[in-house]
Design a protein around this motif. Structure first.
Motif, PDB file in Angstrom:
ATOM      1  N   SER A  21      40.393  43.863  32.198  1.00  0.00           N
ATOM      2  CA  SER A  21      38.939  43.962  32.129  1.00  0.00           C
ATOM      3  C   SER A  21      38.589  45.414  31.858  1.00  0.00           C
ATOM      4  CB  SER A  21      38.304  43.508  33.442  1.00  0.00           C
ATOM      5  OG  SER A  21      38.528  42.134  33.643  1.00  0.00           O
ATOM      6  N   VAL A  22      37.601  45.616  30.985  1.00  0.00           N
ATOM      7  CA  VAL A  22      37.315  46.968  30.508  1.00  0.00           C
ATOM      8  C   VAL A  22      35.820  47.293  30.612  1.00  0.00           C
ATOM      9  CG1 VAL A  22      37.533  48.534  28.524  1.00  0.00           C
ATOM     10  CG2 VAL A  22      39.231  46.728  28.878  1.00  0.00           C
ATOM     11  N   TRP A  23      35.541  48.513  31.077  1.00  0.00           N
ATOM     12  CA  TRP A  23      34.193  49.072  31.102  1.00  0.00           C
ATOM     13  C   TRP A  23      34.233  50.405  30.378  1.00  0.00           C
ATOM     14  CZ3 TRP A  23      36.400  46.273  34.883  1.00  0.00           C
ATOM     15  CH2 TRP A  23      35.650  45.276  35.515  1.00  0.00           C
ATOM     16  N   TYR A  24      33.112  50.804  29.788  1.00  0.00           N
ATOM     17  CA  TYR A  24      33.066  52.124  29.150  1.00  0.00           C
ATOM     18  C   TYR A  24      31.763  52.829  29.483  1.00  0.00           C
ATOM     19  CZ  TYR A  24      29.684  50.975  25.430  1.00  0.00           C
ATOM     20  OH  TYR A  24      28.549  50.654  24.730  1.00  0.00           O
ATOM     21  N   SER A  25      31.791  54.135  29.309  1.00  0.00           N
ATOM     22  CA  SER A  25      30.618  54.937  29.603  1.00  0.00           C
ATOM     23  C   SER A  25      30.329  55.898  28.459  1.00  0.00           C
ATOM     24  CB  SER A  25      30.845  55.753  30.875  1.00  0.00           C
ATOM     25  OG  SER A  25      29.682  56.495  31.188  1.00  0.00           O
ATOM     26  N   GLU A  28      29.586  43.547  41.796  1.00  0.00           N
ATOM     27  CA  GLU A  28      29.902  42.468  42.734  1.00  0.00           C
ATOM     28  C   GLU A  28      31.397  42.142  42.782  1.00  0.00           C
ATOM     29  OE1 GLU A  28      27.362  39.039  42.285  1.00  0.00           O
ATOM     30  OE2 GLU A  28      25.566  40.244  42.553  1.00  0.00           O
ATOM     31  N   ILE A  29      32.205  43.184  42.665  1.00  0.00           N
ATOM     32  CA  ILE A  29      33.651  43.028  42.791  1.00  0.00           C
ATOM     33  C   ILE A  29      33.992  43.291  44.252  1.00  0.00           C
ATOM     34  CG2 ILE A  29      35.876  44.010  42.125  1.00  0.00           C
ATOM     35  CD1 ILE A  29      34.483  44.758  39.403  1.00  0.00           C
ATOM     36  N   THR A  30      34.505  42.272  44.923  1.00  0.00           N
ATOM     37  CA  THR A  30      34.766  42.413  46.350  1.00  0.00           C
ATOM     38  C   THR A  30      36.179  42.882  46.639  1.00  0.00           C
ATOM     39  OG1 THR A  30      35.271  40.064  46.446  1.00  0.00           O
ATOM     40  CG2 THR A  30      33.040  40.731  47.073  1.00  0.00           C
ATOM     41  N   GLU A  31      37.084  42.714  45.663  1.00  0.00           N
ATOM     42  CA  GLU A  31      38.421  43.269  45.844  1.00  0.00           C
ATOM     43  C   GLU A  31      39.129  43.406  44.502  1.00  0.00           C
ATOM     44  OE1 GLU A  31      41.622  40.603  47.472  1.00  0.00           O
ATOM     45  OE2 GLU A  31      39.902  39.344  47.921  1.00  0.00           O
ATOM     46  N   TYR A  32      39.921  44.451  44.419  1.00  0.00           N
ATOM     47  CA  TYR A  32      40.804  44.662  43.271  1.00  0.00           C
ATOM     48  C   TYR A  32      41.910  45.582  43.743  1.00  0.00           C
ATOM     49  CZ  TYR A  32      38.718  49.283  42.564  1.00  0.00           C
ATOM     50  OH  TYR A  32      38.298  50.584  42.736  1.00  0.00           O
ATOM     51  N   ASN A  33      43.013  45.551  43.040  1.00  0.00           N
ATOM     52  CA  ASN A  33      44.139  46.397  43.414  1.00  0.00           C
ATOM     53  C   ASN A  33      43.981  47.737  42.686  1.00  0.00           C
ATOM     54  OD1 ASN A  33      46.560  47.688  43.758  1.00  0.00           O
ATOM     55  ND2 ASN A  33      47.806  45.875  43.360  1.00  0.00           N
ATOM     56  N   PRO A  34      43.717  48.827  43.434  1.00  0.00           N
ATOM     57  CA  PRO A  34      43.526  50.128  42.790  1.00  0.00           C
ATOM     58  C   PRO A  34      44.740  50.556  41.957  1.00  0.00           C
ATOM     59  CG  PRO A  34      43.122  50.281  45.165  1.00  0.00           C
ATOM     60  CD  PRO A  34      43.578  48.892  44.885  1.00  0.00           C
ATOM     61  N   GLU A  35      45.910  50.019  42.295  1.00  0.00           N
ATOM     62  CA  GLU A  35      47.101  50.358  41.513  1.00  0.00           C
ATOM     63  C   GLU A  35      47.049  49.746  40.116  1.00  0.00           C
ATOM     64  OE1 GLU A  35      50.695  49.495  43.664  1.00  0.00           O
ATOM     65  OE2 GLU A  35      49.966  50.591  45.426  1.00  0.00           O
ATOM     66  N   ASN A  36      46.200  48.740  39.933  1.00  0.00           N
ATOM     67  CA  ASN A  36      46.045  48.112  38.622  1.00  0.00           C
ATOM     68  C   ASN A  36      44.918  48.732  37.809  1.00  0.00           C
ATOM     69  OD1 ASN A  36      48.102  46.396  39.243  1.00  0.00           O
ATOM     70  ND2 ASN A  36      46.813  44.633  39.648  1.00  0.00           N
ATOM     71  N   MET A  37      44.301  49.785  38.366  1.00  0.00           N
ATOM     72  CA  MET A  37      43.198  50.430  37.672  1.00  0.00           C
ATOM     73  C   MET A  37      43.690  51.657  36.921  1.00  0.00           C
ATOM     74  SD  MET A  37      39.849  52.328  39.148  1.00  0.00           S
ATOM     75  CE  MET A  37      38.561  51.108  39.154  1.00  0.00           C
ATOM     76  N   GLU A  38      43.153  51.823  35.728  1.00  0.00           N
ATOM     77  CA  GLU A  38      43.466  53.001  34.928  1.00  0.00           C
ATOM     78  C   GLU A  38      42.152  53.514  34.350  1.00  0.00           C
ATOM     79  OE1 GLU A  38      46.147  53.834  30.962  1.00  0.00           O
ATOM     80  OE2 GLU A  38      46.868  52.348  32.384  1.00  0.00           O
ATOM     81  N   THR A  39      41.986  54.831  34.336  1.00  0.00           N
ATOM     82  CA  THR A  39      40.811  55.408  33.689  1.00  0.00           C
ATOM     83  C   THR A  39      41.287  56.454  32.698  1.00  0.00           C
ATOM     84  OG1 THR A  39      40.555  57.101  35.393  1.00  0.00           O
ATOM     85  CG2 THR A  39      39.299  55.070  35.695  1.00  0.00           C
ATOM     86  N   LEU A  75      39.812  50.577  33.110  1.00  0.00           N
ATOM     87  CA  LEU A  75      40.575  49.369  32.813  1.00  0.00           C
ATOM     88  C   LEU A  75      41.158  48.847  34.116  1.00  0.00           C
ATOM     89  CD1 LEU A  75      41.296  51.672  30.449  1.00  0.00           C
ATOM     90  CD2 LEU A  75      42.350  49.681  29.446  1.00  0.00           C
ATOM     91  N   VAL A  76      41.023  47.550  34.354  1.00  0.00           N
ATOM     92  CA  VAL A  76      41.649  46.938  35.519  1.00  0.00           C
ATOM     93  C   VAL A  76      42.538  45.811  35.003  1.00  0.00           C
ATOM     94  CG1 VAL A  76      41.356  45.882  37.786  1.00  0.00           C
ATOM     95  CG2 VAL A  76      39.634  47.490  36.952  1.00  0.00           C
ATOM     96  N   PHE A  77      43.848  45.996  35.185  1.00  0.00           N
ATOM     97  CA  PHE A  77      44.828  45.040  34.683  1.00  0.00           C
ATOM     98  C   PHE A  77      45.009  43.884  35.658  1.00  0.00           C
ATOM     99  CE2 PHE A  77      45.700  48.959  32.469  1.00  0.00           C
ATOM    100  CZ  PHE A  77      45.917  48.524  31.168  1.00  0.00           C
ATOM    101  N   ASP A  78      45.414  42.734  35.114  1.00  0.00           N
ATOM    102  CA  ASP A  78      45.587  41.501  35.897  1.00  0.00           C
ATOM    103  C   ASP A  78      44.299  41.156  36.625  1.00  0.00           C
ATOM    104  OD1 ASP A  78      48.174  41.229  34.980  1.00  0.00           O
ATOM    105  OD2 ASP A  78      49.027  42.339  36.660  1.00  0.00           O
ATOM    106  N   PHE A  79      43.209  41.252  35.878  1.00  0.00           N
ATOM    107  CA  PHE A  79      41.871  41.101  36.442  1.00  0.00           C
ATOM    108  C   PHE A  79      40.954  40.575  35.345  1.00  0.00           C
ATOM    109  CE2 PHE A  79      37.856  42.822  38.129  1.00  0.00           C
ATOM    110  CZ  PHE A  79      38.000  42.588  39.481  1.00  0.00           C
ATOM    111  N   GLU A  80      40.251  39.485  35.629  1.00  0.00           N
ATOM    112  CA  GLU A  80      39.333  38.915  34.649  1.00  0.00           C
ATOM    113  C   GLU A  80      37.929  38.893  35.238  1.00  0.00           C
ATOM    114  OE1 GLU A  80      39.405  35.251  31.524  1.00  0.00           O
ATOM    115  OE2 GLU A  80      39.853  34.734  33.598  1.00  0.00           O
ATOM    116  N   TYR A  81      37.200  39.977  34.985  1.00  0.00           N
ATOM    117  CA  TYR A  81      35.820  40.068  35.480  1.00  0.00           C
ATOM    118  C   TYR A  81      34.958  39.087  34.687  1.00  0.00           C
ATOM    119  CZ  TYR A  81      31.214  41.875  36.587  1.00  0.00           C
ATOM    120  OH  TYR A  81      29.913  41.980  37.005  1.00  0.00           O
ATOM    121  N   ARG A  82      34.175  38.281  35.391  1.00  0.00           N
ATOM    122  CA  ARG A  82      33.357  37.291  34.701  1.00  0.00           C
ATOM    123  C   ARG A  82      31.873  37.634  34.854  1.00  0.00           C
ATOM    124  NH1 ARG A  82      37.481  34.611  36.986  1.00  0.00           N
ATOM    125  NH2 ARG A  82      36.365  33.532  38.632  1.00  0.00           N
TER     126      ARG A  82
END
Length: 131
Positions: A10-14, A41-52, A96-103
Protein backbone atom coordinates in the motif's frame (compact mmCIF):
# COMPACT_ATOMS: atom_id res chain seq x y z
CA UNK A 1 -9.52 -2.79 10.68
CA UNK A 2 -6.86 -5.30 9.79
CA UNK A 3 -5.40 -4.74 6.34
CA UNK A 4 -2.67 -7.40 6.34
CA UNK A 5 -2.33 -9.11 2.97
CA UNK A 6 0.76 -10.90 1.75
CA UNK A 7 2.29 -9.81 -1.55
CA UNK A 8 0.56 -6.40 -1.62
CA UNK A 9 2.14 -3.00 -0.96
CA UNK A 10 0.00 0.00 0.00
CA UNK A 11 1.39 3.37 -1.01
CA UNK A 12 0.88 6.99 0.05
CA UNK A 13 2.66 10.06 -1.30
CA UNK A 14 3.14 13.64 -0.28
CA UNK A 15 3.87 16.92 -2.02
CA UNK A 16 4.47 18.67 1.33
CA UNK A 17 8.06 19.51 2.17
CA UNK A 18 9.23 16.80 4.56
CA UNK A 19 10.96 19.36 6.80
CA UNK A 20 7.70 21.28 7.30
CA UNK A 21 5.76 18.30 8.72
CA UNK A 22 5.64 18.35 12.53
CA UNK A 23 7.43 15.53 14.35
CA UNK A 24 4.15 14.79 16.13
CA UNK A 25 2.79 13.36 12.85
CA UNK A 26 5.24 10.46 13.24
CA UNK A 27 5.20 10.04 17.03
CA UNK A 28 3.62 6.83 18.31
CA UNK A 29 1.01 6.68 21.06
CA UNK A 30 0.60 3.95 23.70
CA UNK A 31 -0.78 1.59 21.04
CA UNK A 32 2.26 2.18 18.83
CA UNK A 33 0.25 4.17 16.28
CA UNK A 34 1.27 7.50 14.84
CA UNK A 35 -1.05 10.24 13.60
CA UNK A 36 -0.68 9.06 9.99
CA UNK A 37 -2.09 5.62 10.90
CA UNK A 38 -4.91 7.09 12.97
CA UNK A 39 -5.87 9.53 10.22
CA UNK A 40 -6.39 6.59 7.86
CA UNK A 41 -8.17 4.44 10.48
CA UNK A 42 -5.32 1.94 10.51
CA UNK A 43 -5.46 0.20 13.86
CA UNK A 44 -2.38 -1.96 13.39
CA UNK A 45 0.50 -2.53 11.02
CA UNK A 46 3.95 -3.98 11.35
CA UNK A 47 6.43 -1.06 11.41
CA UNK A 48 9.07 -3.45 10.07
CA UNK A 49 7.01 -3.67 6.87
CA UNK A 50 7.02 0.10 6.44
CA UNK A 51 9.43 1.91 4.18
CA UNK A 52 9.65 5.63 3.48
CA UNK A 53 11.71 7.47 0.92
CA UNK A 54 11.88 11.04 -0.29
CA UNK A 55 13.88 14.20 -0.43
CA UNK A 56 14.80 16.44 2.48
CA UNK A 57 13.47 19.56 0.78
CA UNK A 58 11.28 20.40 -2.18
CA UNK A 59 10.02 17.92 -4.76
CA UNK A 60 11.64 15.32 -6.99
CA UNK A 61 10.38 13.29 -9.96
CA UNK A 62 8.31 10.38 -8.66
CA UNK A 63 10.60 7.89 -10.41
CA UNK A 64 13.57 9.19 -8.38
CA UNK A 65 11.69 8.57 -5.13
CA UNK A 66 10.16 5.18 -6.06
CA UNK A 67 13.22 3.64 -7.73
CA UNK A 68 15.39 3.08 -4.60
CA UNK A 69 12.52 1.41 -2.71
CA UNK A 70 12.60 -2.35 -2.09
CA UNK A 71 11.50 -4.51 -5.04
CA UNK A 72 10.34 -1.37 -6.90
CA UNK A 73 10.80 -3.01 -10.28
CA UNK A 74 7.60 -4.98 -9.64
CA UNK A 75 5.35 -1.99 -8.78
CA UNK A 76 7.21 1.25 -9.52
CA UNK A 77 5.78 1.98 -12.97
CA UNK A 78 2.23 1.44 -11.70
CA UNK A 79 2.81 3.92 -8.85
CA UNK A 80 4.29 6.52 -11.19
CA UNK A 81 1.31 6.23 -13.57
CA UNK A 82 -1.24 6.43 -10.75
CA UNK A 83 0.34 9.51 -9.12
CA UNK A 84 0.52 11.23 -12.52
CA UNK A 85 -3.16 10.35 -13.03
CA UNK A 86 -3.86 12.03 -9.68
CA UNK A 87 -2.27 15.15 -11.18
CA UNK A 88 1.27 15.17 -9.79
CA UNK A 89 4.54 14.61 -11.65
CA UNK A 90 6.67 15.16 -8.56
CA UNK A 91 6.49 14.25 -4.89
CA UNK A 92 8.42 14.99 -1.74
CA UNK A 93 8.17 11.53 -0.11
CA UNK A 94 6.42 8.17 -0.10
CA UNK A 95 5.15 5.77 2.54
CA UNK A 96 5.05 2.09 1.56
CA UNK A 97 3.62 -0.64 3.76
CA UNK A 98 4.35 -4.15 2.50
CA UNK A 99 2.04 -7.14 3.05
CA UNK A 100 -0.73 -4.65 3.64
CA UNK A 101 -3.82 -3.86 1.58
CA UNK A 102 -5.33 -0.57 2.72
CA UNK A 103 -8.93 -0.35 1.55
CA UNK A 104 -9.88 3.29 1.18
CA UNK A 105 -13.30 2.29 -0.16
CA UNK A 106 -14.05 0.86 3.30
CA UNK A 107 -12.66 3.76 5.34
CA UNK A 108 -13.59 6.50 2.82
CA UNK A 109 -10.28 8.18 3.64
CA UNK A 110 -8.09 8.95 0.66
CA UNK A 111 -5.93 11.74 2.11
CA UNK A 112 -5.06 13.71 5.19
CA UNK A 113 -3.33 17.06 5.50
CA UNK A 114 0.04 15.67 4.36
CA UNK A 115 -0.36 12.49 2.31
CA UNK A 116 -2.58 11.08 -0.44
CA UNK A 117 -3.35 7.39 -0.74
CA UNK A 118 -2.08 6.10 -4.11
CA UNK A 119 -3.32 2.51 -4.07
CA UNK A 120 -2.37 -1.11 -3.48
CA UNK A 121 -0.03 -2.94 -5.81
CA UNK A 122 1.24 -6.51 -6.02
CA UNK A 123 4.97 -6.76 -5.39
CA UNK A 124 7.51 -9.47 -5.96
CA UNK A 125 10.37 -10.11 -3.52
CA UNK A 126 12.38 -11.51 -6.42
CA UNK A 127 12.23 -8.17 -8.22
CA UNK A 128 15.10 -5.72 -8.17
CA UNK A 129 14.89 -1.96 -8.07
CA UNK A 130 13.51 0.23 -10.82
CA UNK A 131 16.78 2.16 -11.17
Amino acid sequence: MNFEKEGIVSVWYSTTDYSSIPDSYFEEDEQGLDRWAKNFEITEYNPENMETNGCEQGLAPIRDIVAPCSWSYSYGEAIIKKIEKLGDKQASWLILVFDFEYRAKKTHIFEDEYVHFVGCFPYDMEAGNLE
